[in-house]
Write an enzyme that holds these catalytic residues in place. Sequence first.
Site, PDB file in Angstrom:
ATOM      1  N   ARG A  47       3.273   8.373   5.203  1.00 53.88           N
ATOM      2  CA  ARG A  47       1.927   8.455   5.761  1.00 53.88           C
ATOM      3  C   ARG A  47       1.881   9.298   7.033  1.00 53.88           C
ATOM      4  NH1 ARG A  47      -1.487   8.833   2.829  1.00 53.88           N
ATOM      5  NH2 ARG A  47      -2.937   8.666   4.596  1.00 53.88           N
ATOM      6  N   ILE A  48       2.773   9.008   7.982  1.00 56.07           N
ATOM      7  CA  ILE A  48       2.731   9.726   9.254  1.00 56.07           C
ATOM      8  C   ILE A  48       3.233  11.154   9.092  1.00 56.07           C
ATOM      9  CG2 ILE A  48       3.617   9.785  11.617  1.00 56.07           C
ATOM     10  CD1 ILE A  48       1.444   7.689  11.099  1.00 56.07           C
ATOM     11  N   SER A  81       3.757   3.879  19.699  1.00 51.69           N
ATOM     12  CA  SER A  81       3.124   3.505  18.433  1.00 51.69           C
ATOM     13  C   SER A  81       1.645   3.823  18.501  1.00 51.69           C
ATOM     14  CB  SER A  81       3.316   2.012  18.160  1.00 51.69           C
ATOM     15  OG  SER A  81       2.536   1.242  19.064  1.00 51.69           O
ATOM     16  N   CYS A  82       0.983   3.769  17.359  1.00 51.80           N
ATOM     17  CA  CYS A  82      -0.464   4.035  17.334  1.00 51.80           C
ATOM     18  C   CYS A  82      -1.213   3.027  18.191  1.00 51.80           C
ATOM     19  CB  CYS A  82      -0.968   4.004  15.894  1.00 51.80           C
ATOM     20  SG  CYS A  82      -0.685   2.449  15.009  1.00 51.80           S
ATOM     21  N   THR A  83      -0.815   1.769  18.103  1.00 51.45           N
ATOM     22  CA  THR A  83      -1.501   0.717  18.854  1.00 51.45           C
ATOM     23  C   THR A  83      -1.253   0.859  20.346  1.00 51.45           C
ATOM     24  OG1 THR A  83      -1.065  -0.693  16.936  1.00 51.45           O
ATOM     25  CG2 THR A  83      -1.933  -1.759  18.905  1.00 51.45           C
ATOM     26  N   ARG A 106       4.221 -11.807   4.895  1.00 53.77           N
ATOM     27  CA  ARG A 106       4.156 -10.454   4.345  1.00 53.77           C
ATOM     28  C   ARG A 106       4.584 -10.394   2.883  1.00 53.77           C
ATOM     29  NH1 ARG A 106       5.870  -6.404   9.331  1.00 53.77           N
ATOM     30  NH2 ARG A 106       5.654  -8.011  10.927  1.00 53.77           N
ATOM     31  N   THR A 124       4.114  -9.047  16.294  1.00 50.97           N
ATOM     32  CA  THR A 124       3.901  -7.739  16.909  1.00 50.97           C
ATOM     33  C   THR A 124       4.716  -7.611  18.188  1.00 50.97           C
ATOM     34  OG1 THR A 124       2.259  -6.251  17.902  1.00 50.97           O
ATOM     35  CG2 THR A 124       1.849  -8.604  18.132  1.00 50.97           C
ATOM     36  N   ARG A 145      -3.241  -8.338  10.055  1.00 48.37           N
ATOM     37  CA  ARG A 145      -3.447  -7.284   9.079  1.00 48.37           C
ATOM     38  C   ARG A 145      -4.700  -7.604   8.257  1.00 48.37           C
ATOM     39  NH1 ARG A 145       1.771  -5.035   7.948  1.00 48.37           N
ATOM     40  NH2 ARG A 145       2.761  -4.744   9.988  1.00 48.37           N
ATOM     41  N   ASN A 155      -5.403   4.650  13.087  1.00 49.06           N
ATOM     42  CA  ASN A 155      -3.987   4.405  13.345  1.00 49.06           C
ATOM     43  C   ASN A 155      -3.071   5.490  12.772  1.00 49.06           C
ATOM     44  OD1 ASN A 155      -5.263   2.305  11.299  1.00 49.06           O
ATOM     45  ND2 ASN A 155      -3.328   2.987  10.393  1.00 49.06           N
TER      46      ASN A 155
END
Length: 345
Positions: free
Chosen positions: A16-17, A159-161, A206, A219, A242, A324
């Site tokens: 994805r990234i 990270s994105c967050t 998960r 997290t 999530r 994100n």
Amino acid sequence: MRVRSPLRLAINGYGRIGRCFLRALQERGDAAFVVTAINEPADLASIAYLTRFDSTHGRFAGSVETRDDALWIDGQRIAVCHATTPEAVDWAGLGVDLVVECSGRYGERREIERFLRAGAPRLLLSHPANSAADVDATIVFGVNHRELSGQEKIVSAASCTTNAVVPLLALMDRELGVERALLTTLHSVMNDQPLIDGYHHADLRRTRSAMQSIIPVATGLARGVERLLPRLAGRVTAKAIRVPTTNVSAIDMVLALRQPADAETLKALLVHAAQDAWRNLIAWSDEIHASIDFNHDPHSAIVDGGVTRCVAPGCANLFVWFDNEWGFVNRMLDVIEYWHTLRDA
């Protein structure tokens, strides 16, 4: 006048990234950078197909072809390797100047340095390292990128967050003083979750279907914030949930402030930041939104004015949207651009 040759980039891990990174670079049209190599175990046909078509970000804007065992983007050849270890790629032979590590598999310095020993000159990680000592620097662009000297070999883009949270926390702490922060991330599904219940993860939550439930997960956001803003150590608590969407996430920030602030003060502070020093990183919106409105948005964070308020004179509640994927890869490009200018200085 000396003509500067483009910085030659390699992408390790074309998920994805990695794919978003290449797309963002292509959309920027910045001739100062060129992707010349991709290392991804998947077959070339699949790599080309998922470059052309993306369920989240749409069709690729340029041309995508395969020939001579390589990927061709807008007529530019990109060598493709299918190695599963850093040592199996001849990074020096590929002539790359920087490897963008997007597999997320390497967190300890001894593991990351395998790329350097295999001939990669420098690395930018698309994920946080296990500890601050595992990299030469962890950078959130707009907050601490000027700490880079140009001599670093291994840098993490966090990270994105973290990129969404840290600029806002830094601003709020500087202007109003943050005594305590409670951060709740509502994050789109990720590839460590199954579509249907299955044995996918040691965390039993998960193992549950990503698209059928809202799922609390662990997290490391609080630790990541404190790594970038050590003055807030011990003051930040974070949790993550999530949610069954494929992209765009949100953060609900509850801040206990040292100085009282009303809604007008809070808005003026955030709007000024969005229009001035951080106009390309932070945005403010008074529109009525749903998450899909921010798909493919390059900002690190968009503050939703409709659900951002002062709960009490010393308590602020910010609601923040962020793509994100797209916001984060744009910050990675910003870090590379600044880092590159230092090397040429």
